[in-house]
Design a protein around this motif. Structure first.
Motif, PDB file in Angstrom:
ATOM      1  N   TYR A  60       0.840  -1.195   0.000  1.00  0.00           N
ATOM      2  CA  TYR A  60       0.000   0.000   0.000  1.00  0.00           C
ATOM      3  C   TYR A  60       0.871   1.240   0.000  1.00  0.00           C
ATOM      4  O   TYR A  60       1.956   1.248   0.587  1.00  0.00           O
ATOM      5  CB  TYR A  60      -0.901   0.027   1.245  1.00  0.00           C
ATOM      6  N   TYR A  73       0.868  10.530  -7.971  1.00  0.00           N
ATOM      7  CA  TYR A  73       0.515   9.123  -7.930  1.00  0.00           C
ATOM      8  C   TYR A  73      -0.586   8.867  -8.950  1.00  0.00           C
ATOM      9  O   TYR A  73      -1.614   9.530  -8.949  1.00  0.00           O
ATOM     10  CB  TYR A  73       0.047   8.782  -6.514  1.00  0.00           C
ATOM     11  N   GLN A  74      -0.355   7.898  -9.841  1.00  0.00           N
ATOM     12  CA  GLN A  74      -1.299   7.589 -10.908  1.00  0.00           C
ATOM     13  C   GLN A  74      -2.183   6.378 -10.598  1.00  0.00           C
ATOM     14  O   GLN A  74      -3.137   6.130 -11.308  1.00  0.00           O
ATOM     15  CB  GLN A  74      -0.542   7.323 -12.214  1.00  0.00           C
ATOM     16  N   GLY A  75      -1.828   5.603  -9.565  1.00  0.00           N
ATOM     17  CA  GLY A  75      -2.648   4.462  -9.183  1.00  0.00           C
ATOM     18  C   GLY A  75      -1.838   3.189  -9.013  1.00  0.00           C
ATOM     19  O   GLY A  75      -0.636   3.146  -9.277  1.00  0.00           O
ATOM     20  N   ARG A  76      -2.544   2.153  -8.564  1.00  0.00           N
ATOM     21  CA  ARG A  76      -1.930   0.857  -8.288  1.00  0.00           C
ATOM     22  C   ARG A  76      -2.603  -0.202  -9.146  1.00  0.00           C
ATOM     23  O   ARG A  76      -3.798  -0.163  -9.386  1.00  0.00           O
ATOM     24  CB  ARG A  76      -2.125   0.521  -6.805  1.00  0.00           C
ATOM     25  N   ARG A  77      -1.795  -1.158  -9.590  1.00  0.00           N
ATOM     26  CA  ARG A  77      -2.326  -2.293 -10.355  1.00  0.00           C
ATOM     27  C   ARG A  77      -1.542  -3.525  -9.977  1.00  0.00           C
ATOM     28  O   ARG A  77      -0.523  -3.428  -9.287  1.00  0.00           O
ATOM     29  CB  ARG A  77      -2.257  -2.015 -11.856  1.00  0.00           C
ATOM     30  N   PHE A  97       3.029   0.516  -8.597  1.00  0.00           N
ATOM     31  CA  PHE A  97       2.616   1.843  -8.161  1.00  0.00           C
ATOM     32  C   PHE A  97       3.137   2.824  -9.206  1.00  0.00           C
ATOM     33  O   PHE A  97       4.349   2.994  -9.354  1.00  0.00           O
ATOM     34  CB  PHE A  97       3.180   2.152  -6.771  1.00  0.00           C
ATOM     35  N   ASP A  98       2.232   3.448  -9.947  1.00  0.00           N
ATOM     36  CA  ASP A  98       2.581   4.296 -11.085  1.00  0.00           C
ATOM     37  C   ASP A  98       2.598   5.775 -10.681  1.00  0.00           C
ATOM     38  O   ASP A  98       1.697   6.246  -9.969  1.00  0.00           O
ATOM     39  CB  ASP A  98       1.588   4.082 -12.222  1.00  0.00           C
TER      40      ASP A  98
END
Length: 156
Positions: A60, A73-77, A97-98
């Motif tokens: 996280y 922060y662009q998001g998590r995948r 984490f992008d």
């Protein structure tokens, strides 16, 4: 069970190490052994960490969050590959984490490692930051313990 998690984490770490080679079409990817990251203004980049969410192993983004003036922060995948379809958690996995680099400067990104479903979010945990941002070694923390991983991001 513990050996399965370690084997999956080791396999994913090997993939993370190789991910920086060859493919220049996507954003630069940095693994858990690369905690001092330098990118250029306008670049996108990814922090890629080994994980197996099916076994309760997750990462996280933790507070404090990175300086939005430097990176956003662009998001998590996540991805999972291989393994036996009939055996939950048998594949190798990674979480990504992008981020996008906006302006020259320095900031930190703090990721929280949560093994075996020990936490469901960064807000639930209070752990000591280990290892430090200056180390370039792969994680040595037991895969049974909650831990922070701090990355220093420099945008040129």
């Amino acid at each position: 069970m513990r050996n399965i998690v370690r084997t999956a984490a080791a396999s994913a770490a090997a993939l993370v190490t190789l991910s920086g080679c060859g493919d220049s079409t996507g954003p630069a990817a940095f693994g858990p052994g690369e905690r001092s990251v330098s990118v250029d203004k306008g670049d996108t980049f990814t922090l890629e960490v080994p994980a197996n969410p099916a076994l309760g192993q997750n990462w996280y983004l933790a507070s404090p969050h990175p300086d939005k003036g430097v990176v956003t922060y662009q998001g998590r995948r996540e991805e999972e590959e291989g393994g036996d379809e009939d055996l939950i958690g048998s594949g190798d996995g990674a979480q990504f984490f992008d981020f996008a680099a906006h302006a020259a400067g320095r900031t930190t990104v703090k990721l929280l490692f949560c093994p075996h479903g020990l936490c469901g979010s960064a807000a639930e945990v209070s752990a000591s930051p280990v290892p430090t941002a200056t180390t370039t070694a792969a994680p040595t923390k037991s895969d049974d313990e909650v831990a922070y991983y701090v990355y220093t991001i420099t945008v040129r």
